[in-house]
Design an enzyme around this catalytic site. Structure first.
Site: not given
Ligand code: NAP
Length: 253
Positions: A143, A156
């Site tokens: 990120s 974060y």
């Molecule tokens: P999201 O829609 O909230 O999805 C998060 C995922 O992580 C879910 O599938 C959740 O599944 C899983 N998760 C959370 N805690 C977990 C655990 N303890 N064990 C296993 N799985 C876990 O978020 P997203 O935007 O797709 O984020 C995915 C990645 O991208 C993250 O690392 C985030 O920091 C990064 N990111 C996102 C953005 C953005 O703008 N969205 C920007 C930069 C980076 P369960 O709850 O089913 O376990």
């Protein structure tokens, strides 16, 4: 567009958002995919949908904060598909968003357990298998927060900075042994995480118009691109999907 035929990929946090999109893209390009997350029903459904459309996929429930769970997920890859070639360390959380002076120490630490220890657990669990084979790709979803500071995001930003450090350290240890360890900084992506960020109202990211977020499918494509030789240019660093040249190379614009 990318040839991942015969490769076995493990995607953490594959129950929605970027992880789901990554799993679907990897399967589209021929990889056998294992989806891991805590929400067992969602990953089972997505894996079944991938199989219905001709791909190969399996699901394993996994909390990345628990090393035994992550080791079990890697073993599931080996037992089901015969190995592990690609690891996508994607699972991550941002909640609870709060200023340091009112933050809950236990909840703050929970973010570290998932976003930092989860990434370490993934690398630790696949490394012996990839080193034995002398090949493999690890993509750590990073990120802009890894190198920036935002109010309410101390948990974060700190966690993503540490995850970037893991990318760099793992590249130092494995880079000359055939393993490719890369970070992928996607920019803002239209997922549940951005919905939660908007609801917090705390810093400038929460004020963004949702129309500026890229679709999760773009990140899924970028993951596949980094799993090819194109990823060599990003060993030990974060590749930014905000970069227009990267977007063109991935084929999303
Ligand atoms: P999201 O829609 O909230 O999805 C998060 C995922 O992580 C879910 O599938 C959740 O599944 C899983 N998760 C959370 N805690 C977990 C655990 N303890 N064990 C296993 N799985 C876990 O978020 P997203 O935007 O797709 O984020 C995915 C990645 O991208 C993250 O690392 C985030 O920091 C990064 N990111 C996102 C953005 C953005 O703008 N969205 C920007 C930069 C980076 P369960 O709850 O089913 O376990």
């Amino acid at each position: 567009m990318f040839d991942l035929n015969g490769q076995v990929a493990l995607v953490t946090g594959a129950s929605r958002g970027i992880g789901e999109a990554g799993a679907r893209s990897l399967a589209k390009y021929g990889a056998k995919v294992v989806l891991a997350a805590r929400s067992g029903g969602d990953i089972e459904r997505i894996a079944a949908e991938i199989r219905d459309s001709g791909g190969q996929a399996s699901a394993v429930s996994c909390d990345v904060a628990d090393y035994a769970d992550v080791a079990k997920a890697v073993q599931h890859c080996i037992d089901t598909f015969g190995g592990i070639d690609i690891l996508v360390n994607n699972a991550g959380v941002i909640e609870p968003i709060s200023r340091i002076e009112t933050s809950d120490p236990k909840a703050w630490g929970n973010v570290i357990d998932i976003n930092v220890k989860g990434v370490y657990h993934g690398i630790r669990a696949v490394a012996p298998h990839m080193l034995e084979k002398g090949a493999g790709t690890i993509v750590n979803i990073s990120s802009g927060a890894a190198v920036g500071a935002l109010e309410g995001w101390s948990q974060y930003c700190s966690s993503k900075a540490a995850a970037l450090s893991l990318t760099r350290c793992a590249d130092k240890e494995f880079g000359d042994k055939g393993l490719r360890v890369v970070g992928l900084s996607p920019g803002t992506v239209a997922t549940q995480m951005q919905v939660d960020i908007k609801a917090s109202g705390i810093n400038p990211v929460s004020q963004l118009d949702p129309a500026v977020h890229i679709p999760a499918e773009w990140v899924g494509e970028a993951i596949c691109w980094l799993a090819t030789d194109a990823g060599d240019a990003y060993r030990g660093v974060d590749c930014s999907l905000r970069d227009e040249d990267v977007r063109k190379s991935v084929g999303v614009i």
